[in-house]
Design a protein around this motif. Structure first.
Motif, PDB file in Angstrom:
ATOM      1  N   GLY A 191       0.821  -1.200   0.000  1.00 21.80           N
ATOM      2  CA  GLY A 191       0.000   0.000   0.000  1.00 21.80           C
ATOM      3  C   GLY A 191       0.856   1.250   0.000  1.00 21.80           C
ATOM      4  O   GLY A 191       1.717   1.427  -0.848  1.00 21.80           O
ATOM      5  N   GLY A 192       0.668   2.109   0.976  1.00 23.86           N
ATOM      6  CA  GLY A 192       1.447   3.345   1.044  1.00 23.86           C
ATOM      7  C   GLY A 192       2.606   3.282   1.999  1.00 23.86           C
ATOM      8  O   GLY A 192       3.129   4.324   2.420  1.00 23.86           O
ATOM      9  N   ARG A 193       3.059   2.070   2.344  1.00 21.39           N
ATOM     10  CA  ARG A 193       4.157   1.933   3.294  1.00 21.39           C
ATOM     11  C   ARG A 193       5.332   1.188   2.673  1.00 21.39           C
ATOM     12  O   ARG A 193       5.161   0.289   1.854  1.00 21.39           O
ATOM     13  CB  ARG A 193       3.698   1.168   4.546  1.00 21.39           C
ATOM     14  N   THR A 194       6.537   1.573   3.101  1.00 15.40           N
ATOM     15  CA  THR A 194       7.761   0.853   2.771  1.00 15.40           C
ATOM     16  C   THR A 194       8.343   0.322   4.065  1.00 15.40           C
ATOM     17  O   THR A 194       8.589   1.084   5.007  1.00 15.40           O
ATOM     18  CB  THR A 194       8.784   1.781   2.083  1.00 15.40           C
ATOM     19  N   TRP A 195       8.574  -0.992   4.116  1.00 14.08           N
ATOM     20  CA  TRP A 195       9.125  -1.608   5.316  1.00 14.08           C
ATOM     21  C   TRP A 195      10.486  -2.228   5.008  1.00 14.08           C
ATOM     22  O   TRP A 195      10.669  -2.827   3.947  1.00 14.08           O
ATOM     23  CB  TRP A 195       8.186  -2.681   5.851  1.00 14.08           C
ATOM     24  N   LEU A 196      11.425  -2.063   5.931  1.00 13.51           N
ATOM     25  CA  LEU A 196      12.800  -2.512   5.750  1.00 13.51           C
ATOM     26  C   LEU A 196      13.190  -3.444   6.895  1.00 13.51           C
ATOM     27  O   LEU A 196      12.928  -3.146   8.065  1.00 13.51           O
ATOM     28  CB  LEU A 196      13.756  -1.315   5.723  1.00 13.51           C
ATOM     29  N   LEU A 197      13.834  -4.560   6.538  1.00 13.69           N
ATOM     30  CA  LEU A 197      14.329  -5.501   7.553  1.00 13.69           C
ATOM     31  C   LEU A 197      15.796  -5.781   7.275  1.00 13.69           C
ATOM     32  O   LEU A 197      16.154  -6.410   6.272  1.00 13.69           O
ATOM     33  CB  LEU A 197      13.526  -6.801   7.526  1.00 13.69           C
ATOM     34  N   GLU A 198      16.649  -5.300   8.172  1.00 14.53           N
ATOM     35  CA  GLU A 198      18.074  -5.506   8.015  1.00 14.53           C
ATOM     36  C   GLU A 198      18.440  -6.961   8.311  1.00 14.53           C
ATOM     37  O   GLU A 198      17.752  -7.641   9.083  1.00 14.53           O
ATOM     38  CB  GLU A 198      18.852  -4.584   8.966  1.00 14.53           C
TER      39      GLU A 198
ATOM     40  N   GLY B 154      10.389   2.875   6.119  1.00 17.08           N
ATOM     41  CA  GLY B 154      11.150   3.674   5.169  1.00 17.08           C
ATOM     42  C   GLY B 154      10.284   4.760   4.564  1.00 17.08           C
ATOM     43  O   GLY B 154       9.113   4.927   4.925  1.00 17.08           O
ATOM     44  N   THR B 155      10.858   5.508   3.640  1.00 22.46           N
ATOM     45  CA  THR B 155      10.113   6.558   2.956  1.00 22.46           C
ATOM     46  C   THR B 155       8.956   5.946   2.170  1.00 22.46           C
ATOM     47  O   THR B 155       9.149   4.968   1.447  1.00 22.46           O
ATOM     48  CB  THR B 155      11.037   7.326   2.003  1.00 22.46           C
ATOM     49  N   PRO B 156       7.751   6.485   2.281  1.00 21.65           N
ATOM     50  CA  PRO B 156       6.626   5.927   1.521  1.00 21.65           C
ATOM     51  C   PRO B 156       6.817   6.155   0.022  1.00 21.65           C
ATOM     52  O   PRO B 156       7.515   7.091  -0.387  1.00 21.65           O
ATOM     53  CB  PRO B 156       5.416   6.695   2.051  1.00 21.65           C
ATOM     54  N   PRO B 157       6.225   5.302  -0.805  1.00 22.39           N
ATOM     55  CA  PRO B 157       6.370   5.464  -2.252  1.00 22.39           C
ATOM     56  C   PRO B 157       5.749   6.761  -2.750  1.00 22.39           C
ATOM     57  O   PRO B 157       4.870   7.333  -2.098  1.00 22.39           O
ATOM     58  CB  PRO B 157       5.639   4.247  -2.826  1.00 22.39           C
ATOM     59  N   ALA B 158       6.231   7.224  -3.894  1.00 23.82           N
ATOM     60  CA  ALA B 158       5.699   8.455  -4.466  1.00 23.82           C
ATOM     61  C   ALA B 158       4.209   8.321  -4.749  1.00 23.82           C
ATOM     62  O   ALA B 158       3.437   9.258  -4.533  1.00 23.82           O
ATOM     63  CB  ALA B 158       6.466   8.802  -5.742  1.00 23.82           C
ATOM     64  N   VAL B 159       3.808   7.158  -5.249  1.00 29.23           N
ATOM     65  CA  VAL B 159       2.401   6.862  -5.508  1.00 29.23           C
ATOM     66  C   VAL B 159       2.056   5.561  -4.780  1.00 29.23           C
ATOM     67  O   VAL B 159       2.615   4.517  -5.118  1.00 29.23           O
ATOM     68  CB  VAL B 159       2.121   6.718  -7.016  1.00 29.23           C
ATOM     69  N   PRO B 160       1.181   5.591  -3.795  1.00 26.60           N
ATOM     70  CA  PRO B 160       0.821   4.352  -3.077  1.00 26.60           C
ATOM     71  C   PRO B 160       0.127   3.370  -4.033  1.00 26.60           C
ATOM     72  O   PRO B 160      -0.816   3.748  -4.737  1.00 26.60           O
ATOM     73  CB  PRO B 160      -0.142   4.839  -1.993  1.00 26.60           C
ATOM     74  N   VAL B 161       0.589   2.126  -4.065  1.00 23.29           N
ATOM     75  CA  VAL B 161       0.014   1.128  -4.960  1.00 23.29           C
ATOM     76  C   VAL B 161      -0.099  -0.218  -4.248  1.00 23.29           C
ATOM     77  O   VAL B 161       0.644  -0.504  -3.308  1.00 23.29           O
ATOM     78  CB  VAL B 161       0.835   0.956  -6.253  1.00 23.29           C
ATOM     79  N   GLU B 162      -1.022  -1.034  -4.727  1.00 24.56           N
ATOM     80  CA  GLU B 162      -1.197  -2.406  -4.266  1.00 24.56           C
ATOM     81  C   GLU B 162      -1.253  -3.311  -5.491  1.00 24.56           C
ATOM     82  O   GLU B 162      -1.195  -2.842  -6.619  1.00 24.56           O
ATOM     83  CB  GLU B 162      -2.478  -2.526  -3.433  1.00 24.56           C
ATOM     84  N   GLU B 163      -1.355  -4.624  -5.254  1.00 20.88           N
ATOM     85  CA  GLU B 163      -1.388  -5.622  -6.323  1.00 20.88           C
ATOM     86  C   GLU B 163      -0.131  -5.528  -7.205  1.00 20.88           C
ATOM     87  O   GLU B 163      -0.197  -5.441  -8.417  1.00 20.88           O
ATOM     88  CB  GLU B 163      -2.651  -5.472  -7.172  1.00 20.88           C
TER      89      GLU B 163
END
Length: 301
Positions: free
Chosen positions: A206-213, A222-231
Motif C-alpha cells: 500500500g502506502g508503506r515501505t518496510w525494511l528488515l536488516e 522507510g520513505t513511503p512510495p511516491a504513488v501508493p500502490v497495491e497488487e
C-alpha cells in the motif's frame, strides 16, 4: 517432408500474426505523442494466454509467468516463458498438481532455480529451468492469501497475511526440514511486493515501505512510495541498490506509474509512465530494457 513444410508454414503464419498485433500496439502507443526523456515503449509478442494475478520470476534471460486467472475467471495451470532478448514466448510447463487458482509467490536465483509457494494451499516447490521439472519443498506452516517472496543469500522469504517465514535453499532443494518464523510485517499486507536490496529485505505494501536488516528482529519504516500502490507482488524488479515498481492499483484503479526506490538513499522517485494503466503485471529487466506483461488493463483514456 510435407509435414516439415507444413510446420514451417504454421510457425511463419503465427509469427506474422504476432507481429501484426505488435505493430498495432505500437501504433496505439505512438498516438500518445510521448518523446524522450519519457519512457519509450516497444510492443513485443503478446502473452499466449491473457491472464491476471500470475506469479513472475526472471531466470537466464527468460521471464516466467506462473499460473494466474484467465479472462472469464478460470484458473490457468501452466508456466509460460518469455525469451526476453528476442521478445518471443518459447516454452510452457505445467504447474504442480493442485496449484491452479492459487496466487503464487516466487523468487529465483536469477539463473536456474525458482522457488514458489501457492499460498492458498500452503504448498511449496522448486522449479528447475534447465530440466523443466518441479521438486517438492516443505509446505508452508499455514495457508496465507496473496503472499510475496524474496531470496536473500540462501534464505527464501515468504510473507503473507498469516505470517512471515524463511527456508534455507540451494540448488533447487531445501537445506532444512522446517520453515523458520521471521518478524511479521507491522501493517496489513494486501498483495505486497518484496525485494532484497543491499542485503536488506524491502517490502512495499500500500502506502508503506518496510525494511528488515539482515540479523534484525524488527522492521523499520522507510520513505513511503511516491504513488501508493497495491497488487504489485510480481511487478517489482531489483537491480543493485534500486528497485523498479511497475503499475499497480492506486486509489482503487489501475495505475500507469513507474517508480524507483533507491535503498541507499531511502528515496522514491517517479521514473515515467507505462503505455497504459495496468495492475497485477509481471515485470523484468534484461539488457537495457524494462519489460512488463499480463495484468489487468484499464481501457480508459
Amino acid at each position: 517432408m510435407v509435414e516439415e513444410m507444413d510446420d514451417v508454414v504454421r510457425v511463419s503464419s503465427r509469427w506474422a500474426r504476432e507481429r501484426l498485433v505488435a505493430y498495432r500496439d505500437e501504433a496505439e502507443f505512438k498516438q500518445l505523442g510521448r518523446r524522450p526523456p519519457e519512457l519509450m515503449w516497444r510492443a513485443m509478442s503478446r502473452c499466449p494466454v491473457a491472464r491476471r494475478d500470475a506469479g513472475g520470476v526472471q531466470l537466464e534471460g527468460r521471464l516466467l509467468l506462473l499460473g494466474g486467472v484467465v479472462e472469464g475467471g478460470g484458473p490457468y495451470a501452466f508456466v509460460d516463458a518469455l525469451e526476453m532478448r528476442r521478445g518471443r514466448w518459447k516454452d510452457r510447463w505445467p504447474l504442480p498438481e493442485g496449484w491452479s487458482g492459487s496466487r503464487i509467490a516466487v523468487a529465483g536465483d536469477g539463473e536456474r532455480f525458482a522457488y514458489a509457494a501457492a499460498g492458498a494451499v500452503a504448498q511449496a516447490a522448486a522449479f528447475d529451468l534447465f530440466e523443466g521439472r518441479w521438486s517438492g519443498l516443505p509446505p508452508l506452516p499455514r495457508a496465507t492469501a496473496s503472499p510475496a517472496a524474496a531470496l536473500r543469500w540462501n534464505r527464501w522469504h515468504v510473507l503473507g497475511s498469516e505470517g512471515h517465514w524463511s527456508l534455507a535453499v540451494a540448488g533447487g532443494q531445501a537445506l532444512e526440514a522446517r520453515w523458520r518464523v521471521e518478524p511479521v510485517l507491522p501493517s496489513a499486507a494486501l498483495r505486497p511486493a518484496a525485494a532484497v536490496l543491499e542485503a536488506r529485505l524491502v517490502v512495499l505494501t500500500g502506502g508503506r515501505t518496510w525494511l528488515l536488516e539482515a540479523g534484525s528482529e524488527a522492521w523499520r519504516s522507510g520513505t513511503p512510495p511516491a504513488v501508493p500502490v497495491e497488487e504489485v507482488e510480481s511487478a517489482i524488479v531489483a537491480r543493485g541498490s534500486t528497485a523498479i515498481l511497475v503499475g499497480g492499483t492506486s486509489t482503487g484503479a489501475p495505475s500507469d506509474v513507474v517508480q524507483t526506490y533507491d535503498a541507499s538513499a531511502d528515496r522514491w522517485t517517479l521514473s515515467g509512465r507505462m503505455p497504459y494503466r495496468s495492475t497485477a503485471v509481471v515485470a523484468g529487466f534484461h539488457g537495457d530494457f524494462l519489460y512488463f506483461t499480463t495484468g489487468q488493463r484499464d481501457r480508459g483514456p
